[in-house]
Design a protein around this motif. Structure first.
Motif, PDB file in Angstrom:
ATOM      1  N   ARG A   1      86.779  10.768  83.517  1.00 51.75           N
ATOM      2  CA  ARG A   1      86.557   9.318  84.039  1.00 51.75           C
ATOM      3  C   ARG A   1      86.462   8.267  82.741  1.00 51.75           C
ATOM      4  N   GLY A   2      86.355   8.937  81.426  1.00 55.36           N
ATOM      5  CA  GLY A   2      86.231   7.937  80.536  1.00 55.36           C
ATOM      6  C   GLY A   2      84.899   7.372  80.290  1.00 55.36           C
ATOM      7  N   ILE A   3      83.978   8.128  80.810  1.00 55.04           N
ATOM      8  CA  ILE A   3      82.575   7.580  80.633  1.00 55.04           C
ATOM      9  C   ILE A   3      81.695   8.250  79.602  1.00 55.04           C
ATOM     10  N   THR A   4      80.881   7.536  78.845  1.00 51.20           N
ATOM     11  CA  THR A   4      79.982   8.060  77.974  1.00 51.20           C
ATOM     12  C   THR A   4      78.687   8.415  78.401  1.00 51.20           C
ATOM     13  N   LEU A   5      77.934   9.444  77.807  1.00 49.07           N
ATOM     14  CA  LEU A   5      76.762   9.665  78.168  1.00 49.07           C
ATOM     15  C   LEU A   5      75.902   8.424  78.185  1.00 49.07           C
ATOM     16  N   ALA A   6      75.987   7.871  77.289  1.00 49.65           N
ATOM     17  CA  ALA A   6      75.056   6.601  77.393  1.00 49.65           C
ATOM     18  C   ALA A   6      75.224   5.610  78.546  1.00 49.65           C
ATOM     19  N   ASP A   7      76.418   5.641  78.942  1.00 51.70           N
ATOM     20  CA  ASP A   7      76.711   4.858  80.013  1.00 51.70           C
ATOM     21  C   ASP A   7      76.288   5.442  81.279  1.00 51.70           C
ATOM     22  N   LEU A   8      76.545   6.814  81.445  1.00 53.78           N
ATOM     23  CA  LEU A   8      75.885   7.459  82.480  1.00 53.78           C
ATOM     24  C   LEU A   8      74.457   7.341  82.646  1.00 53.78           C
ATOM     25  N   ALA A   9      73.860   7.494  81.583  1.00 55.06           N
ATOM     26  CA  ALA A   9      72.438   7.430  81.594  1.00 55.06           C
ATOM     27  C   ALA A   9      71.801   6.005  82.299  1.00 55.06           C
ATOM     28  N   VAL A  10      72.545   4.879  81.815  1.00 54.73           N
ATOM     29  CA  VAL A  10      72.373   3.776  82.297  1.00 54.73           C
ATOM     30  C   VAL A  10      72.578   3.570  83.807  1.00 54.73           C
ATOM     31  N   THR A  11      73.626   4.084  84.295  1.00 52.04           N
ATOM     32  CA  THR A  11      73.795   3.857  85.727  1.00 52.04           C
ATOM     33  C   THR A  11      73.276   4.805  86.795  1.00 52.04           C
ATOM     34  N   THR A  12      72.893   6.117  86.142  1.00 56.63           N
ATOM     35  CA  THR A  12      72.122   6.983  87.043  1.00 56.63           C
ATOM     36  C   THR A  12      70.518   7.137  86.902  1.00 56.63           C
ATOM     37  N   GLY A  13      70.353   6.426  85.803  1.00 56.75           N
ATOM     38  CA  GLY A  13      68.847   6.565  85.489  1.00 56.75           C
ATOM     39  C   GLY A  13      68.179   7.790  85.089  1.00 56.75           C
ATOM     40  N   VAL A  14      69.171   8.701  84.686  1.00 60.14           N
ATOM     41  CA  VAL A  14      68.797   9.993  83.995  1.00 60.14           C
ATOM     42  C   VAL A  14      68.896   9.855  82.641  1.00 60.14           C
ATOM     43  N   SER A  15      68.029  10.500  81.882  1.00 61.44           N
ATOM     44  CA  SER A  15      67.963  10.103  80.314  1.00 61.44           C
ATOM     45  C   SER A  15      69.252  10.866  79.765  1.00 61.44           C
ATOM     46  N   GLU A  16      69.893  10.268  78.860  1.00 63.71           N
ATOM     47  CA  GLU A  16      70.979  10.759  78.179  1.00 63.71           C
ATOM     48  C   GLU A  16      70.667  12.176  77.438  1.00 63.71           C
ATOM     49  N   SER A  17      69.648  12.526  77.062  1.00 63.71           N
ATOM     50  CA  SER A  17      69.340  14.040  76.564  1.00 63.71           C
ATOM     51  C   SER A  17      69.365  14.825  77.800  1.00 63.71           C
ATOM     52  N   THR A  18      68.879  14.475  78.967  1.00 66.27           N
ATOM     53  CA  THR A  18      68.518  15.449  79.997  1.00 66.27           C
ATOM     54  C   THR A  18      70.341  15.624  80.524  1.00 66.27           C
ATOM     55  N   LEU A  19      71.063  14.685  80.627  1.00 67.59           N
ATOM     56  CA  LEU A  19      72.517  14.489  80.972  1.00 67.59           C
ATOM     57  C   LEU A  19      73.208  15.792  79.954  1.00 67.59           C
ATOM     58  N   SER A  20      72.978  15.342  78.765  1.00 69.39           N
ATOM     59  CA  SER A  20      73.562  16.342  77.733  1.00 69.39           C
ATOM     60  C   SER A  20      73.184  17.787  77.886  1.00 69.39           C
ATOM     61  N   ARG A  21      71.869  18.056  78.104  1.00 71.57           N
ATOM     62  CA  ARG A  21      71.415  19.645  78.286  1.00 71.57           C
ATOM     63  C   ARG A  21      72.113  20.180  79.544  1.00 71.57           C
ATOM     64  N   LEU A  22      72.218  19.157  80.492  1.00 70.38           N
ATOM     65  CA  LEU A  22      72.776  19.420  81.829  1.00 70.38           C
ATOM     66  C   LEU A  22      74.100  20.099  81.745  1.00 70.38           C
ATOM     67  N   GLU A  23      74.822  19.204  81.137  1.00 67.73           N
ATOM     68  CA  GLU A  23      76.333  19.429  80.863  1.00 67.73           C
ATOM     69  C   GLU A  23      76.468  21.002  79.772  1.00 67.73           C
ATOM     70  N   SER A  24      75.763  21.188  78.910  1.00 65.94           N
ATOM     71  CA  SER A  24      75.686  22.276  77.986  1.00 65.94           C
ATOM     72  C   SER A  24      74.999  23.529  78.546  1.00 65.94           C
ATOM     73  N   GLY A  25      74.435  23.440  80.007  1.00 70.41           N
ATOM     74  CA  GLY A  25      73.960  24.544  80.320  1.00 70.41           C
ATOM     75  C   GLY A  25      72.483  24.759  80.188  1.00 70.41           C
ATOM     76  N   GLN A  26      71.869  23.911  79.224  1.00 70.18           N
ATOM     77  CA  GLN A  26      70.438  24.070  78.741  1.00 70.18           C
ATOM     78  C   GLN A  26      69.552  23.748  79.655  1.00 70.18           C
ATOM     79  N   ARG A  27      70.047  23.053  80.685  1.00 72.93           N
ATOM     80  CA  ARG A  27      69.098  22.360  81.774  1.00 72.93           C
ATOM     81  C   ARG A  27      69.799  23.030  83.032  1.00 72.93           C
ATOM     82  N   ARG A  28      68.780  23.528  83.905  1.00 72.65           N
ATOM     83  CA  ARG A  28      69.456  23.898  85.288  1.00 72.65           C
ATOM     84  C   ARG A  28      69.557  22.650  86.187  1.00 72.65           C
ATOM     85  N   PRO A  29      70.652  22.727  86.992  1.00 70.31           N
ATOM     86  CA  PRO A  29      71.095  21.554  87.737  1.00 70.31           C
ATOM     87  C   PRO A  29      70.078  21.569  89.069  1.00 70.31           C
ATOM     88  N   THR A  30      69.781  20.496  89.473  1.00 69.95           N
ATOM     89  CA  THR A  30      68.682  20.314  90.619  1.00 69.95           C
ATOM     90  C   THR A  30      69.186  19.140  91.495  1.00 69.95           C
TER      91      THR A  30
END
Length: 206
Positions: free
Chosen positions: A24-53
């Motif tokens: 979709r051409g979306i950066t983690l920073a942009d996604l953090a703004v639109t979802t309200g989820v922190s950029e670090s949490t999104l990064s850890r979610l994509e890398s598998g370091q954070r379990r999806p809920t």
């Protein structure tokens, strides 16, 4: 074949989310703004370091406009058919032809007819793209090149370069698109140069 365990399903969510965001051409920073989820949490979610809920996946499903089942790769029970849900962006329709996370994703892209062709608005994002024109005349702008591709013509380019796809004459255009990770290249013969924009020809038999 052994059925997937819950851990297998959860482990596949991160790569699926990363591939979807990059397509979709979306950066983690942009996604953090639109979802309200922190950029670090999104990064850890994509890398598998954070379990999806459910709390994390619901806003992502809304932003990407996909069913929650698609984010977790849940199998559809009782119906063996593959249900392809079109994605509409910027007035164009994308029909997904593949479902696996990561790797190369295939889409059919439909550009509707317009009274007047649109002016190019090039964008950039990570990845590599191949396309093949099925119907209509595609206008492809990539870098400083501005090309018109008729039916049967193929092109390949790095999406980190500014690029734009549209109708060359205002008519409808249908094409097949393969989108893959940065640095992944296809073996395409061309009659132009090493930018691999041109006709795709089969290799001669020995």
């Amino acid at each position: 074949m052994d059925p997937k365990t819950d851990d297998d399903v959860l482990d596949a969510v991160g790569p699926r989310l990363r591939a979807l965001r990059r397509h979709r051409g979306i950066t983690l920073a942009d996604l953090a703004v639109t979802t309200g989820v922190s950029e670090s949490t999104l990064s850890r979610l994509e890398s598998g370091q954070r379990r999806p809920t459910l709390e994390l996946l619901l806003p992502l499903a809304r932003i990407y406009d996909v069913p929650l089942d698609d984010l977790v790769g849940a199998p559809r029970t009782g119906d063996p058919r593959i249900h392809l849900k079109p994605i509409r962006r910027h007035g164009m329709t994308f029909v997904p032809l593949s479902r696996r996370p990561g790797g190369v994703h295939a889409f059919k892209m439909i550009i509707p007819a317009r009274p007047e062709p649109l002016e190019p608005t090039p964008q950039t994002h990570e990845g590599h793209e191949w396309l093949y024109v099925l119907n209509g005349h595609l206008r492809l702008v990539t870098g400083d090149r501005d090309l018109t591709l008729p039916p049967g013509e193929a092109a390949e380019f790095d999406t980190s370069l500014p690029h734009w796809l549209g109708s060359a004459d205002g008519g409808a255009v249908e094409l097949l698109i393969l989108f893959g990770p940065q640095g992944l290249r296809a073996h395409v013969r061309t009659d132009t140069d090493r930018s691999t924009l041109g006709h795709s020809e089969p290799e001669p038999e020995p």
